[in-house]
Design a protein around this motif. Structure first.
Motif, PDB file in Angstrom:
ATOM      1  N   MET A   1       0.829  -1.179   0.000  1.00  0.00           N
ATOM      2  CA  MET A   1       0.000   0.000   0.000  1.00  0.00           C
ATOM      3  C   MET A   1       0.873   1.243   0.000  1.00  0.00           C
ATOM      4  SD  MET A   1      -1.530   0.200   3.818  1.00  0.00           S
ATOM      5  CE  MET A   1      -0.547  -0.569   5.059  1.00  0.00           C
ATOM      6  N   ALA A   2       0.273   2.361  -0.413  1.00  0.00           N
ATOM      7  CA  ALA A   2       0.957   3.652  -0.449  1.00  0.00           C
ATOM      8  C   ALA A   2       0.144   4.636   0.381  1.00  0.00           C
ATOM      9  CB  ALA A   2       1.079   4.135  -1.878  1.00  0.00           C
ATOM     10  N   ILE A   3       0.831   5.580   0.986  1.00  0.00           N
ATOM     11  CA  ILE A   3       0.171   6.541   1.868  1.00  0.00           C
ATOM     12  C   ILE A   3       0.438   7.943   1.356  1.00  0.00           C
ATOM     13  CG2 ILE A   3       0.179   7.496   4.204  1.00  0.00           C
ATOM     14  CD1 ILE A   3       0.918   4.672   5.178  1.00  0.00           C
ATOM     15  N   LYS A   4      -0.626   8.766   1.312  1.00  0.00           N
ATOM     16  CA  LYS A   4      -0.481  10.175   0.937  1.00  0.00           C
ATOM     17  C   LYS A   4      -1.012  11.012   2.087  1.00  0.00           C
ATOM     18  CE  LYS A   4      -1.689  13.673  -2.434  1.00  0.00           C
ATOM     19  NZ  LYS A   4      -2.466  13.995  -3.630  1.00  0.00           N
ATOM     20  N   ARG A   5      -0.140  11.808   2.654  1.00  0.00           N
ATOM     21  CA  ARG A   5      -0.500  12.659   3.784  1.00  0.00           C
ATOM     22  C   ARG A   5      -0.822  14.060   3.283  1.00  0.00           C
ATOM     23  NH1 ARG A   5       3.551  14.128   8.723  1.00  0.00           N
ATOM     24  NH2 ARG A   5       1.986  14.905  10.174  1.00  0.00           N
ATOM     25  N   LEU A   6      -1.923  14.626   3.763  1.00  0.00           N
ATOM     26  CA  LEU A   6      -2.310  15.979   3.389  1.00  0.00           C
ATOM     27  C   LEU A   6      -1.227  16.957   3.815  1.00  0.00           C
ATOM     28  CD1 LEU A   6      -4.779  17.713   2.309  1.00  0.00           C
ATOM     29  CD2 LEU A   6      -5.274  18.113   4.711  1.00  0.00           C
ATOM     30  N   ASN A   7      -0.768  17.773   2.877  1.00  0.00           N
ATOM     31  CA  ASN A   7       0.269  18.753   3.163  1.00  0.00           C
ATOM     32  C   ASN A   7      -0.283  20.137   2.862  1.00  0.00           C
ATOM     33  OD1 ASN A   7       2.517  20.411   3.306  1.00  0.00           O
ATOM     34  ND2 ASN A   7       3.885  18.855   2.459  1.00  0.00           N
ATOM     35  N   ARG A   8      -0.630  20.872   3.887  1.00  0.00           N
ATOM     36  CA  ARG A   8      -1.249  22.184   3.705  1.00  0.00           C
ATOM     37  C   ARG A   8      -0.273  23.210   3.137  1.00  0.00           C
ATOM     38  NH1 ARG A   8      -6.243  21.630   5.833  1.00  0.00           N
ATOM     39  NH2 ARG A   8      -6.492  20.095   7.493  1.00  0.00           N
ATOM     40  N   GLN A   9       1.025  22.938   3.195  1.00  0.00           N
ATOM     41  CA  GLN A   9       2.025  23.846   2.611  1.00  0.00           C
ATOM     42  C   GLN A   9       1.837  23.997   1.112  1.00  0.00           C
ATOM     43  OE1 GLN A   9       5.691  21.976   4.082  1.00  0.00           O
ATOM     44  NE2 GLN A   9       6.283  24.040   4.726  1.00  0.00           N
ATOM     45  N   PHE A  10       1.327  22.969   0.460  1.00  0.00           N
ATOM     46  CA  PHE A  10       1.162  22.979  -0.992  1.00  0.00           C
ATOM     47  C   PHE A  10      -0.263  23.320  -1.404  1.00  0.00           C
ATOM     48  CE2 PHE A  10       4.770  20.070  -0.245  1.00  0.00           C
ATOM     49  CZ  PHE A  10       5.729  20.812  -0.898  1.00  0.00           C
ATOM     50  N   GLY A  11      -1.013  23.975  -0.520  1.00  0.00           N
ATOM     51  CA  GLY A  11      -2.360  24.427  -0.845  1.00  0.00           C
ATOM     52  C   GLY A  11      -3.420  23.346  -0.766  1.00  0.00           C
ATOM     53  N   GLU A  50      -3.757   1.614  -3.000  1.00  0.00           N
ATOM     54  CA  GLU A  50      -3.036   0.429  -3.458  1.00  0.00           C
ATOM     55  C   GLU A  50      -1.633   0.868  -3.879  1.00  0.00           C
ATOM     56  OE1 GLU A  50      -3.846  -1.203  -7.458  1.00  0.00           O
ATOM     57  OE2 GLU A  50      -5.271   0.452  -7.677  1.00  0.00           O
ATOM     58  N   LEU A  51      -0.690  -0.017  -3.786  1.00  0.00           N
ATOM     59  CA  LEU A  51       0.680   0.303  -4.155  1.00  0.00           C
ATOM     60  C   LEU A  51       0.845   0.216  -5.674  1.00  0.00           C
ATOM     61  CD1 LEU A  51       3.603   0.929  -3.346  1.00  0.00           C
ATOM     62  CD2 LEU A  51       3.980  -1.528  -3.192  1.00  0.00           C
ATOM     63  N   ALA A  52       1.307   1.299  -6.261  1.00  0.00           N
ATOM     64  CA  ALA A  52       1.693   1.300  -7.676  1.00  0.00           C
ATOM     65  C   ALA A  52       3.217   1.275  -7.666  1.00  0.00           C
ATOM     66  CB  ALA A  52       1.138   2.531  -8.377  1.00  0.00           C
ATOM     67  N   SER A  53       3.757   0.074  -7.664  1.00  0.00           N
ATOM     68  CA  SER A  53       5.172  -0.145  -7.341  1.00  0.00           C
ATOM     69  C   SER A  53       6.160   0.522  -8.297  1.00  0.00           C
ATOM     70  CB  SER A  53       5.458  -1.643  -7.274  1.00  0.00           C
ATOM     71  OG  SER A  53       5.156  -2.242  -8.519  1.00  0.00           O
ATOM     72  N   LYS A  54       5.750   0.797  -9.514  1.00  0.00           N
ATOM     73  CA  LYS A  54       6.667   1.415 -10.489  1.00  0.00           C
ATOM     74  C   LYS A  54       6.663   2.946 -10.408  1.00  0.00           C
ATOM     75  CE  LYS A  54       7.930  -2.403 -12.655  1.00  0.00           C
ATOM     76  NZ  LYS A  54       9.251  -2.959 -12.561  1.00  0.00           N
ATOM     77  N   GLY A  55       5.801   3.508  -9.561  1.00  0.00           N
ATOM     78  CA  GLY A  55       5.770   4.957  -9.404  1.00  0.00           C
ATOM     79  C   GLY A  55       5.029   5.641 -10.537  1.00  0.00           C
ATOM     80  N   SER A  56       5.327   6.914 -10.734  1.00  0.00           N
ATOM     81  CA  SER A  56       4.590   7.703 -11.716  1.00  0.00           C
ATOM     82  C   SER A  56       5.260   7.670 -13.097  1.00  0.00           C
ATOM     83  CB  SER A  56       4.442   9.147 -11.232  1.00  0.00           C
ATOM     84  OG  SER A  56       5.700   9.695 -10.938  1.00  0.00           O
ATOM     85  N   LEU A  57       4.439   7.861 -14.113  1.00  0.00           N
ATOM     86  CA  LEU A  57       4.889   7.796 -15.506  1.00  0.00           C
ATOM     87  C   LEU A  57       5.993   8.807 -15.805  1.00  0.00           C
ATOM     88  CD1 LEU A  57       4.647   6.814 -18.441  1.00  0.00           C
ATOM     89  CD2 LEU A  57       2.702   8.389 -18.704  1.00  0.00           C
ATOM     90  N   ASN A 104       0.614  12.222 -12.476  1.00  0.00           N
ATOM     91  CA  ASN A 104      -0.612  11.696 -11.862  1.00  0.00           C
ATOM     92  C   ASN A 104      -1.060  10.387 -12.499  1.00  0.00           C
ATOM     93  OD1 ASN A 104      -0.787  13.734  -9.989  1.00  0.00           O
ATOM     94  ND2 ASN A 104      -2.218  14.969 -11.177  1.00  0.00           N
ATOM     95  N   ILE A 105      -0.171   9.762 -13.242  1.00  0.00           N
ATOM     96  CA  ILE A 105      -0.427   8.438 -13.823  1.00  0.00           C
ATOM     97  C   ILE A 105       0.551   7.480 -13.164  1.00  0.00           C
ATOM     98  CG2 ILE A 105      -0.401   7.042 -15.923  1.00  0.00           C
ATOM     99  CD1 ILE A 105      -0.954   9.784 -17.417  1.00  0.00           C
ATOM    100  N   LEU A 106       0.012   6.566 -12.362  1.00  0.00           N
ATOM    101  CA  LEU A 106       0.856   5.622 -11.638  1.00  0.00           C
ATOM    102  C   LEU A 106       0.889   4.289 -12.360  1.00  0.00           C
ATOM    103  CD1 LEU A 106      -0.291   6.467  -7.989  1.00  0.00           C
ATOM    104  CD2 LEU A 106       1.576   7.469  -9.328  1.00  0.00           C
ATOM    105  N   LEU A 107       1.975   3.538 -12.160  1.00  0.00           N
ATOM    106  CA  LEU A 107       2.178   2.256 -12.842  1.00  0.00           C
ATOM    107  C   LEU A 107       2.392   1.161 -11.818  1.00  0.00           C
ATOM    108  CD1 LEU A 107       4.732   3.552 -15.505  1.00  0.00           C
ATOM    109  CD2 LEU A 107       2.263   3.276 -15.796  1.00  0.00           C
ATOM    110  N   ASP A 108       1.722   0.021 -12.033  1.00  0.00           N
ATOM    111  CA  ASP A 108       1.938  -1.115 -11.135  1.00  0.00           C
ATOM    112  C   ASP A 108       3.016  -2.035 -11.712  1.00  0.00           C
ATOM    113  OD1 ASP A 108       0.715  -2.682 -13.109  1.00  0.00           O
ATOM    114  OD2 ASP A 108      -1.103  -3.050 -11.947  1.00  0.00           O
TER     115      ASP A 108
END
Length: 198
Positions: A1-11, A50-57, A104-108
């Motif tokens: 799995m992947a985690i995205k934490r809200l970061n208010r610094q980036f709006g 879900e984990l997109a193990s290859k990261g972003s395009l 914003n396109i992730l790859l598994d």
């Protein structure tokens, strides 16, 4: 799995966090990232994907090991995900992503493309040939539909334009912009002019 934490610094704020939960709970497709859960306690807001193990395009555009067949597979996956969001069958409300870009396109593991980051998305009415929304500026420089940038009229074609920029990136094997001396240089107009000349 992947985690995205809200970061208010980036709006980022509560609306974007809640929109991500709502959209990924209601809309599921093999070419959309899956939401596994979330945490919303006091100031701590976290989305669990879900984990997109290859990261972003964007990290793979210049990879010489990425074959033409794999690049086509990725592009087709993005097109299927967009088609589902835009809903040509009229079975649910249309979703306009508003920030289609290679980051914003992730790859598994099998290079299945998954659209992610729905914080800027807008929902349009269902069962209509066209959805037109008036809204403030959205998206990322270089990927934004010029018509939207001048009229603030958002349509599914705005997403399609952004997807076209991603297709050019995949074809040219580079991002549509670069940072240099603290400035952003966008190549989209140059690419358009080259195509018009040929």
């Amino acid at each position: 799995m992947a985690i995205k934490r809200l970061n208010r610094q980036f709006g980022q704020g509560d609306p974007e966090f809640l929109k991500g939960i709502m959209l990924l709970s209601r809309y599921t497709h093999q070419n959309l990232i899956s939401l596994l859960g979330y945490c919303d306690e006091e100031d701590e807001k976290v989305l669990i994907y879900e984990l997109a193990s290859k990261g972003s395009l964007d990290k793979h555009l210049s990879d010489p090991g990425l074959t033409s067949a794999q690049r086509i597979k990725i592009c087709l996956g993005v097109a299927k995900g967009l088609s589902y969001l835009h809903d040509p069958q009229g079975t649910h409300q249309r979703v306009l992503h508003c920030d289609i870009k290679s980051a914003n396109i992730l790859l598994d593991d099998s290079l299945t493309a998954k659209l992610a980051d729905f914080g800027l998305s807008k929902i349009g009415p269902a069962n209509q040939q066209n959805s037109v929304l008036l809204t403030n500026a959205l998206g990322t420089a270089g990927y934004c539909d010029p018509l939207f940038m001048t009229t603030y009229t958002l349509t599914k074609e705005s997403d399609v334009y952004s997807f076209g920029v991603v297709l050019f990136e995949v074809l040219c094997r580079r991002l549509c912009y670069e940072y240099s001396n603290g400035l952003v240089k966008v190549f989209v107009n140059k690419w358009k002019n080259m195509c018009a000349e040929n």
